[in-house]
Design a protein around this motif. Structure first.
Motif, short mmCIF file in Angstrom:
data_model
loop_
_atom_site.label_atom_id
_atom_site.label_comp_id
_atom_site.label_asym_id
_atom_site.label_seq_id
_atom_site.Cartn_x
_atom_site.Cartn_y
_atom_site.Cartn_z
N LEU A 86 0.83 -1.20 0.00
CA LEU A 86 0.00 0.00 0.00
C LEU A 86 0.87 1.26 0.00
N GLU A 87 2.01 1.20 0.66
CA GLU A 87 2.92 2.34 0.64
C GLU A 87 3.45 2.57 -0.77
N ILE A 88 3.72 1.50 -1.50
CA ILE A 88 4.18 1.64 -2.89
C ILE A 88 3.05 2.21 -3.74
N VAL A 89 1.81 1.79 -3.48
CA VAL A 89 0.67 2.31 -4.25
C VAL A 89 0.54 3.82 -4.05
N PHE A 90 0.68 4.29 -2.81
CA PHE A 90 0.55 5.73 -2.56
C PHE A 90 1.74 6.50 -3.13
N ASP A 91 2.93 5.91 -3.13
CA ASP A 91 4.06 6.56 -3.79
C ASP A 91 3.81 6.70 -5.29
N ARG A 92 3.23 5.67 -5.86
CA ARG A 92 2.88 5.74 -7.29
C ARG A 92 1.79 6.79 -7.51
N ALA A 200 -5.31 4.17 -11.35
CA ALA A 200 -4.08 3.82 -12.07
C ALA A 200 -2.99 3.34 -11.14
N ALA A 201 -2.96 3.86 -9.91
CA ALA A 201 -1.94 3.43 -8.95
C ALA A 201 -2.16 1.99 -8.50
N PHE A 202 -3.43 1.56 -8.46
CA PHE A 202 -3.73 0.19 -8.05
C PHE A 202 -3.68 -0.80 -9.22
N GLU A 203 -3.60 -0.32 -10.47
CA GLU A 203 -3.68 -1.23 -11.62
C GLU A 203 -2.60 -2.31 -11.64
N PRO A 204 -1.32 -2.03 -11.32
CA PRO A 204 -0.35 -3.13 -11.33
C PRO A 204 -0.66 -4.21 -10.29
N LEU A 205 -1.43 -3.86 -9.28
CA LEU A 205 -1.73 -4.81 -8.21
C LEU A 205 -3.05 -5.52 -8.44
#
Length: 366
Positions: A86-92, A200-205
């Motif tokens: 989730l931290e990576i998602v918010f950085d993205r 878009a930030a959640f799309e890779p996940l």
């Protein structure tokens, strides 16, 4: 006896005089601002002070903020597990918003995350600085809600930028009035941009669609979860030269529950208990491995005594007629059915049929 009585009276008089002198000395030091004496340090609390310390002051004049042991108990938030992904998602999200908000405002925008922490939903609602706008959005695939809070400084900055305010001047703020329809409409456009970047930030996940639900100005009307439930809050600072403000994204843990296993990963694409790189390498090496195939022409059952009596030169007659199908095996597993023939001076087989591989015991259990 009279002498002893006189000495007792003299001692009492001396003790009274000594106590009066001490009282005058303590009073003088208190007036001069010196440190309190040991007599003041041992002061006994009255009932009102004890009730205030224990948080039992439940009268009509009690303040909304709790105190004492009750405050300590209520503020003890459970240490919820961290969600590294989730931290990576918010950085993205920050990187995506930096680009989209620059296009949205036609201004130089800088975004940074101040803090990302776990907090009770009720405590967060009480900590929102008013006036502010609270946007409630729905995560369609997760069937739950989230919250975006835009403070007044960012609201007036966005309105000023979108309506052509001059650069280098602070946004005008008019407090004490409700937000106008124009201001609400412009903030809704900002929320739409943020929700698009969050998707878009959640799309890779995972794939999730965030739909704007409503806009509120009163935190009581933005209750998307129970007050005691935990939530993840990400506080972001948005700077547009001399203007800017704060934008906060809140996601309750109940909303993130469908993707909890994905958010517990240490890096994008992690597989729990498996290594995809090692699996690929192992599969390639197995394809290059030499495997011995046995052609089973016939199977016969004979007693052990007859087997032990076999000698060099003895013959075993096979009951398989010419042209009958034979089995090709790898160990104990039958892989193919073939027809026996001859190629030049050697026996050869032609594969006619592939036999299905029986499932392993682990696959049966699964």
């Amino acid at each position: 006896m009279s002498g002893e009585a006189g000495e007792g009276e003299n001692q009492e008089d001396l003790a009274a005089a000594w106590g009066a002198a001490l009282d005058q000395e303590q009073g003088g030091k208190g007036a001069e601002g010196e440190a309190p004496t040991s007599g003041e340090a041992t002061r006994v609390l009255n009932q009102a002070e004890i009730d205030s310390l224990l948080g039992f002051d439940a009268g009509p004049s009690r303040e909304s903020a709790m105190s004492g042991i009750e405050r300590i108990i209520s503020s003890g938030l459970v240490a919820y597990e961290r969600l590294p992904m989730l931290e990576i998602v918010f950085d993205r999200l920050v990187r995506l918003m930096t680009t989209t908000l620059r296009n949205f405002t036609s201004d130089n925008v800088e975004i940074s995350i101040d803090v990302m922490a776990s907090q009770r939903f009720g405590d967060y609602l009480n900590s929102i600085p008013l006036p502010a706008m609270l946007a409630v959005f729905r995560a369609e695939q997760w069937d739950n809600y989230g919250l975006i809070v835009v403070d007044s400084a960012l609201i007036y900055s966005v309105v000023d930028v979108l309506l052509g305010g001059r650069r280098g001047t602070a946004a005008m703020r008019i407090e004490g009035r409700p937000y106008t329809t124009i201001e609400r409409t412009l903030v809704e456009r900002l929320i739409g941009v943020v929700l698009g970047d969050l998707k878009a930030a959640f799309e890779p996940l995972c794939e999730v669609d965030f739909r704007f639900d409503r806009l509120e100005v009163n935190p009581r009307f933005a209750a998307i979860s129970r007050l005691s439930n935990a939530a993840v809050v990400s506080r972001m600072r948005i700077e547009m030269e001399d203007r800017g403000g704060r934008l906060e994204v809140l996601l309750p843990y109940a909303t993130l529950e469908p993707v909890r296993e994905l958010l517990l990963q240490q890096f994008m694409g992690e597989r729990f208990g498996r290594d995809s790189i090692w699996e690929t390498h192992l599969a390639e090496e197995l394809r290059q491995t030499d495997v011995a195939l046995d052609v089973v022409l016939d199977q016969q059952v004979m007693p052990l005594s007859q087997v032990l009596g076999l000698r060099v030169g003895d013959r075993i007659l096979l009951s398989t007629p010419p042209g009958a199908p034979v089995s090709l095996r790898c160990g104990d597993v039958a892989l193919f059915e073939a027809e026996l023939g001859r190629r030049e001076s050697r026996l050869a087989v032609r594969i006619d049929k592939v036999r299905p591989v029986p499932p392993t015991p682990t696959e049966d259990a699964a």
